[in-house]
Design a protein around this motif. Structure first.
Motif, PDB file in Angstrom:
ATOM      1  N   ILE A  44       0.852  -1.187   0.000  1.00 23.12           N
ATOM      2  CA  ILE A  44       0.000   0.000   0.000  1.00 23.12           C
ATOM      3  C   ILE A  44       0.891   1.241   0.000  1.00 23.12           C
ATOM      4  N   PRO A  46       0.353   5.054   0.593  1.00 23.06           N
ATOM      5  CA  PRO A  46      -0.698   5.953   1.073  1.00 23.06           C
ATOM      6  C   PRO A  46      -0.578   7.365   0.503  1.00 23.06           C
ATOM      7  N   GLY A  57       7.518   2.583  -2.650  1.00 22.36           N
ATOM      8  CA  GLY A  57       6.689   1.387  -2.767  1.00 22.36           C
ATOM      9  C   GLY A  57       6.934   0.626  -4.049  1.00 22.36           C
ATOM     10  N   GLY A  86      -4.695   5.975   3.853  1.00 23.51           N
ATOM     11  CA  GLY A  86      -4.073   4.659   3.706  1.00 23.51           C
ATOM     12  C   GLY A  86      -3.906   3.953   5.039  1.00 23.51           C
ATOM     13  N   LYS A  89      -6.994   2.270   5.870  1.00 23.07           N
ATOM     14  CA  LYS A  89      -7.118   1.041   5.067  1.00 23.07           C
ATOM     15  C   LYS A  89      -6.300  -0.084   5.702  1.00 23.07           C
ATOM     16  N   LEU A  90      -5.110   0.224   6.156  1.00 24.37           N
ATOM     17  CA  LEU A  90      -4.265  -0.791   6.783  1.00 24.37           C
ATOM     18  C   LEU A  90      -4.901  -1.311   8.066  1.00 24.37           C
ATOM     19  N   GLU A  93      -7.152  -4.062   7.158  1.00 25.18           N
ATOM     20  CA  GLU A  93      -6.604  -5.041   6.219  1.00 25.18           C
ATOM     21  C   GLU A  93      -6.603  -6.437   6.830  1.00 25.18           C
ATOM     22  N   THR A  98       0.887  -7.830   4.116  1.00 24.51           N
ATOM     23  CA  THR A  98       0.711  -6.498   3.548  1.00 24.51           C
ATOM     24  C   THR A  98       1.743  -5.564   4.155  1.00 24.51           C
ATOM     25  N   MET A 100       2.759  -1.413   4.173  1.00 25.82           N
ATOM     26  CA  MET A 100       2.393  -0.055   3.795  1.00 25.82           C
ATOM     27  C   MET A 100       3.577   0.869   4.023  1.00 25.82           C
ATOM     28  N   THR A 102       5.455   4.143   4.988  1.00 24.31           N
ATOM     29  CA  THR A 102       5.187   5.157   6.006  1.00 24.31           C
ATOM     30  C   THR A 102       6.395   6.064   6.153  1.00 24.31           C
ATOM     31  N   THR A 122      -0.527  -0.268  14.373  1.00 25.73           N
ATOM     32  CA  THR A 122       0.016  -1.121  13.315  1.00 25.73           C
ATOM     33  C   THR A 122       1.187  -1.941  13.856  1.00 25.73           C
TER      34      THR A 122
END
Length: 335
Positions: A44, A46, A57, A86, A89-90, A93, A98, A100, A102, A122
């Motif tokens: 992901i 973000p 990413g 984002g 979303k995480l 998830e 996954t 993401m 950051t 997270t």
């Protein structure tokens, strides 16, 4: 020396600057749980395409697939609110495999936006890089030096539009810090600073080239090509020494303002994953960060290797949130 990124002379928060190591860490113990294998990973980003998070990413995706560390690594862009869209979303998830992207931008944005989803909820996996920022103006700008720009803001206030990344992020923080070092009081910074945030670096470039912003702040890698082709003119970089991508551009300190700021980037996983899943993702990050392909990316982008993983990275994130929150309060961006 691992920099929070703001010198002690600028704000008291910098006194908490952390000392760390860029050597790679051993993945977290699985605590005796059954081993987990990452066959595929989703990434992901973000932010919208074109900025530093997007570049990070997509570089991760290419390296892990090219090095055959995973079978596939699709990238999904979810821009908005400094990465906190984002982040939400995480938080929901269900796929534990996954990652993401950051970084410092999200740390500031979650405070500025009072985000319900928090980095603390997270699973920190690894810090990967840090990068200095650069202050630029259009090629025909009347501001020839950083001092000219600061005096312009002090004189003309809101008429001097400065664009950059998300509100509360590294670019926004740097703008506030510079005005503070130029002698403006906290209330004056809030009154005079006309900062226009963007979800991706491409939007900031469009504003600058279209004459809709007087100056811009972003990662060196996002503006370097436009500086080199003459479309933009760089006034100063935020590192403590010249950037390899823009070796002729002075540092902010050289330009007369005692500010050093570097923008770190890393990866998070969903909260609540098992110790085995965390260990597998940490091993994946450790393996790709040690690869020649990743080292080539660092060289190409002029990103500094700042690898830190496991519990050490978790501790870094926790303290970075505390320090950045203090800094945002000191420059009047949050109450």
């Amino acid at each position: 020396m691992r920099k929070l990124a703001i010198t002690a002379a600028v704000v008291a928060a910098a006194a908490l600057a952390l000392t760390g190591c860029s050597g790679q860490q051993t993945p977290a113990s699985t605590g005796g749980a059954a081993a987990d294998t990452v066959k595929d990973v989703q990434i992901i980003v973000p932010a919208d395409p074109g900025g530093g998070w997007d570049q990070t990413g997509r570089a991760i995706s290419k390296v892990v697939v090219d090095e055959k560390l995973v079978g596939s690594a699709p990238v999904t862009n979810i821009g908005g609110a400094g990465g906190t869209v984002g982040l939400a979303k995480l938080a929901n998830e269900k796929d534990p495999h996954t990652l993401m992207v950051t970084g410092l931008v999200m740390v500031g944005a979650q405070e500025l936006n009072a985000s319900a989803s928090r980095i603390a909820d997270t699973t920190p996996i690894a810090r990967l890089t840090e990068e200095p920022l650069v202050v630029v103006v259009p090629k025909d700008s009347p501001y020839k030096t950083l001092k000219d720009l600061m005096q312009g803001v002090e004189k003309d206030g809101q008429k001097v539009t400065i664009t950059g990344g998300s509100a509360g992020g590294a670019d926004h923080i740097l703008a506030g810090l510079l005005l503070g070092k130029a002698g403006l009081e906290q209330a004056d910074i809030a009154e005079k600073l006309n900062y226009v945030p963007n979800s991706g670096g491409g939007e900031a470039v469009t504003m600058l080239l279209g004459g809709n912003a007087k100056a811009g702040i972003s990662g060196v890698g996002e503006f370097a090509e436009f500086v080199k082709d003459g479309s933009l003119r760089a006034l100063a970089v935020s590192s403590d020494e010249a950037s390899p991508l823009l070796p002729d551009v002075p540092t902010i300190t050289d330009a007369g303002y005692d500010v050093v700021l570097t923008n770190w980037r890393g990866v998070l996983a969903p909260g609540g994953i098992t110790a085995a899943q965390k260990a597998a993702l940490t091993k994946l990050a450790t393996d790709f960060a040690a690869s020649d392909a990743w080292k080539a990316v660092l060289k190409e982008k002029a990103w500094t290797d700042a690898f830190l993983a496991g519990d050490e990275f978790g501790a870094f994130v926790k303290e970075n949130v505390t320090d950045v929150t203090k800094t945002l309060k000191n420059i009047g961006l949050v109450q």
